[in-house]
Design a protein around this motif. Sequence first.
Motif, PDB file in Angstrom:
ATOM      1  N   THR A  57     -61.494 -25.036 -79.441  1.00  0.00           N
ATOM      2  CA  THR A  57     -62.516 -24.025 -79.669  1.00  0.00           C
ATOM      3  C   THR A  57     -63.268 -23.800 -78.362  1.00  0.00           C
ATOM      4  OG1 THR A  57     -64.226 -25.646 -80.241  1.00  0.00           O
ATOM      5  CG2 THR A  57     -62.797 -24.860 -82.032  1.00  0.00           C
ATOM      6  N   THR A  58     -64.083 -22.756 -78.331  1.00  0.00           N
ATOM      7  CA  THR A  58     -64.887 -22.513 -77.129  1.00  0.00           C
ATOM      8  C   THR A  58     -65.803 -23.698 -76.851  1.00  0.00           C
ATOM      9  OG1 THR A  58     -64.853 -20.105 -77.318  1.00  0.00           O
ATOM     10  CG2 THR A  58     -66.723 -21.079 -76.161  1.00  0.00           C
ATOM     11  N   ASP A  59     -66.410 -24.283 -77.884  1.00  0.00           N
ATOM     12  CA  ASP A  59     -67.304 -25.423 -77.681  1.00  0.00           C
ATOM     13  C   ASP A  59     -66.545 -26.628 -77.125  1.00  0.00           C
ATOM     14  OD1 ASP A  59     -69.525 -24.040 -78.503  1.00  0.00           O
ATOM     15  OD2 ASP A  59     -69.473 -24.803 -80.568  1.00  0.00           O
ATOM     16  N   GLN A  60     -65.329 -26.861 -77.607  1.00  0.00           N
ATOM     17  CA  GLN A  60     -64.540 -27.993 -77.110  1.00  0.00           C
ATOM     18  C   GLN A  60     -64.135 -27.785 -75.652  1.00  0.00           C
ATOM     19  OE1 GLN A  60     -61.526 -27.815 -80.195  1.00  0.00           O
ATOM     20  NE2 GLN A  60     -62.317 -29.668 -81.199  1.00  0.00           N
ATOM     21  N   TRP A  61     -63.781 -26.553 -75.313  1.00  0.00           N
ATOM     22  CA  TRP A  61     -63.416 -26.269 -73.927  1.00  0.00           C
ATOM     23  C   TRP A  61     -64.612 -26.494 -73.008  1.00  0.00           C
ATOM     24  CZ3 TRP A  61     -63.636 -21.208 -70.965  1.00  0.00           C
ATOM     25  CH2 TRP A  61     -62.924 -21.295 -69.768  1.00  0.00           C
ATOM     26  N   ARG A  62     -65.763 -25.995 -73.421  1.00  0.00           N
ATOM     27  CA  ARG A  62     -66.963 -26.199 -72.619  1.00  0.00           C
ATOM     28  C   ARG A  62     -67.269 -27.685 -72.466  1.00  0.00           C
ATOM     29  NH1 ARG A  62     -70.969 -21.844 -75.643  1.00  0.00           N
ATOM     30  NH2 ARG A  62     -70.140 -19.929 -74.694  1.00  0.00           N
ATOM     31  N   GLU A  63     -67.094 -28.456 -73.543  1.00  0.00           N
ATOM     32  CA  GLU A  63     -67.384 -29.886 -73.484  1.00  0.00           C
ATOM     33  C   GLU A  63     -66.429 -30.588 -72.516  1.00  0.00           C
ATOM     34  OE1 GLU A  63     -67.681 -33.791 -76.475  1.00  0.00           O
ATOM     35  OE2 GLU A  63     -67.192 -31.800 -77.268  1.00  0.00           O
ATOM     36  N   SER A  66     -67.589 -29.867 -69.032  1.00  0.00           N
ATOM     37  CA  SER A  66     -68.820 -30.595 -68.723  1.00  0.00           C
ATOM     38  C   SER A  66     -68.515 -32.050 -68.393  1.00  0.00           C
ATOM     39  CB  SER A  66     -69.793 -30.517 -69.904  1.00  0.00           C
ATOM     40  OG  SER A  66     -70.232 -29.191 -70.110  1.00  0.00           O
ATOM     41  N   ASP A  90     -75.751 -24.456 -67.171  1.00  0.00           N
ATOM     42  CA  ASP A  90     -75.937 -23.885 -68.508  1.00  0.00           C
ATOM     43  C   ASP A  90     -75.662 -22.384 -68.503  1.00  0.00           C
ATOM     44  OD1 ASP A  90     -76.622 -26.372 -69.413  1.00  0.00           O
ATOM     45  OD2 ASP A  90     -78.786 -26.003 -69.466  1.00  0.00           O
ATOM     46  N   GLY A  94     -72.594 -20.942 -70.615  1.00  0.00           N
ATOM     47  CA  GLY A  94     -73.034 -20.001 -71.639  1.00  0.00           C
ATOM     48  C   GLY A  94     -72.275 -18.692 -71.594  1.00  0.00           C
ATOM     49  N   SER A  97     -65.942 -18.310 -72.778  1.00  0.00           N
ATOM     50  CA  SER A  97     -65.333 -18.285 -74.108  1.00  0.00           C
ATOM     51  C   SER A  97     -63.861 -18.650 -73.975  1.00  0.00           C
ATOM     52  CB  SER A  97     -65.488 -16.914 -74.768  1.00  0.00           C
ATOM     53  OG  SER A  97     -64.781 -15.922 -74.025  1.00  0.00           O
TER      54      SER A  97
END
Length: 511
Positions: A57-63, A66, A90, A94, A97
């Motif tokens: 997901t987008t959140d997993q990729w961002r994590e 990071s 951030d 942000g 995607s």
Amino acid sequence: MEPAPEAKPAGPCAMVIFGAGGDLTKRLVVPALYNLATSKLLPKDFVLIGVDVADLTTDQWRENLSKMMQSFLAGGGEFTPESIDPSAWDGLIGNMSYLRGDFADDGTFKKLGDVLQKTEDDRHTGGNVLFYLAVADRFFGPVVDKIAAAGLADEQDGKRWRRVIVEKPFGHSLESAKALNQRLLKVLREDQIYRIDHFLGKETVQSIMAIRFANGFFEPIWNRDHVDQVQITVAETVGVERRGKFYEQTGALRDMVPNHLFQLLTMIAMEPPTSFDPDAVRDRKADVMKAIPPASLDCAVRGQYGRGEVEGHPVVDYRHEPDVSPTSSAETYVALKLEIDSWRWAGVPFYLRTGKSMSKRWTEIAIQFRRAPLSIFQGTDVSHMAPNWLVLQIQPDEGISFQFQVKRPGQTVALAPVKSSFAYKDWFPPSANVGYETLIYDCMIGDATLFQRADMVEAGWRIVQPVLDGWAAEKPADFPNYAAGSSGPKAADDLLANDGERSWRPIGNPI
């Protein structure tokens, strides 16, 4: 010292990374974007879209990204910032995607088109898109074909721009490079293609033209009347690490010479351009490549590292690395002697070498000037004069040094070589840099100066193709022929010794 003029942020755009879950994206591309963000050079209206087959997901990729940035900080290193700027990081994540999709599926590109249209509408990117192919080279052609088939390369009569960054290797031979160029140029214009070489993002490399053309005392002696030889060294302490499968198919010559080393050579040997217009510069660099005759097998040396010790750590021989054949003929070292058939350089040898598991990580361009005549020193104790060297050190520490002769103090006439040196870190404030910042920024503003054109790529392969063919026809009988942690095989030393008193500069000789 007057402050440098500040670069302006790039204009609005979206950036699409194919291969968003890969090592290149995490280690280099995203950190470079972060460094651009901290330098206020990213567009205000910027969107980063990652495309990969991994089920994220987008959140997993961002994590994941990071965590990679945190590992940079924990590991230290010369290119990492001391601490992450939370607002810059951030702001960057942000604007990220993730789109899961198979590169072979037309539906992936249809979805990507919808995402890009939405970003244009909602984020005011102006429809400008930079596609980054951070994928294996076998995907270059198919991905570009599908970008074009989905209408994503269409610039709508100049109302928006669409550009594609292509990573190396750009072909594996002259024939394959021509085929790839033809395939890309069927659906893109040359000015939409940016063939990237991160070596050209180094400050010292970018300074070569400034050193030559902004200083009146260098250019008059930058020719065969005053230069005896040029040596270009790219030495690495790492072995093949986890890239055994890749290296078995590629080898050091394909991996390093037609791109990295030839780019350094052209910047040293090019004629002055009429301006700093991208094509004016690239025309002169292309002239150099076209003036180099095909390399001879007699002027080429290959090597493969055996067991040894690098910086105090034991290293296994290449043939015992993961995914490597126990009888492998892949070279991990190459040295070449080339000449340039031009008025400026006729008769001046250019020696190139690169290797893995060497004694030190070291990249430099060294220009030796012709020795002064000794006749004036007849009747003195001077029987030999060390040569003058101009050395451009690219890594690990960027800088320039010049070696010249002075008289030793005392009552007799005796000479000693001394050095005058300049290090970037001593004159300019440090800045975090992974080598991609300038190149990505240049793509965003449409400056192709530091990127290869199709004719330059093909000219490079033309030079090395006879050596590739000769080595393929006759397997080496002496592999491994240099110990890990050494400066390379003896045959490379002989390559220079056969030309008289010449020898390689010691690897790691500081500026």
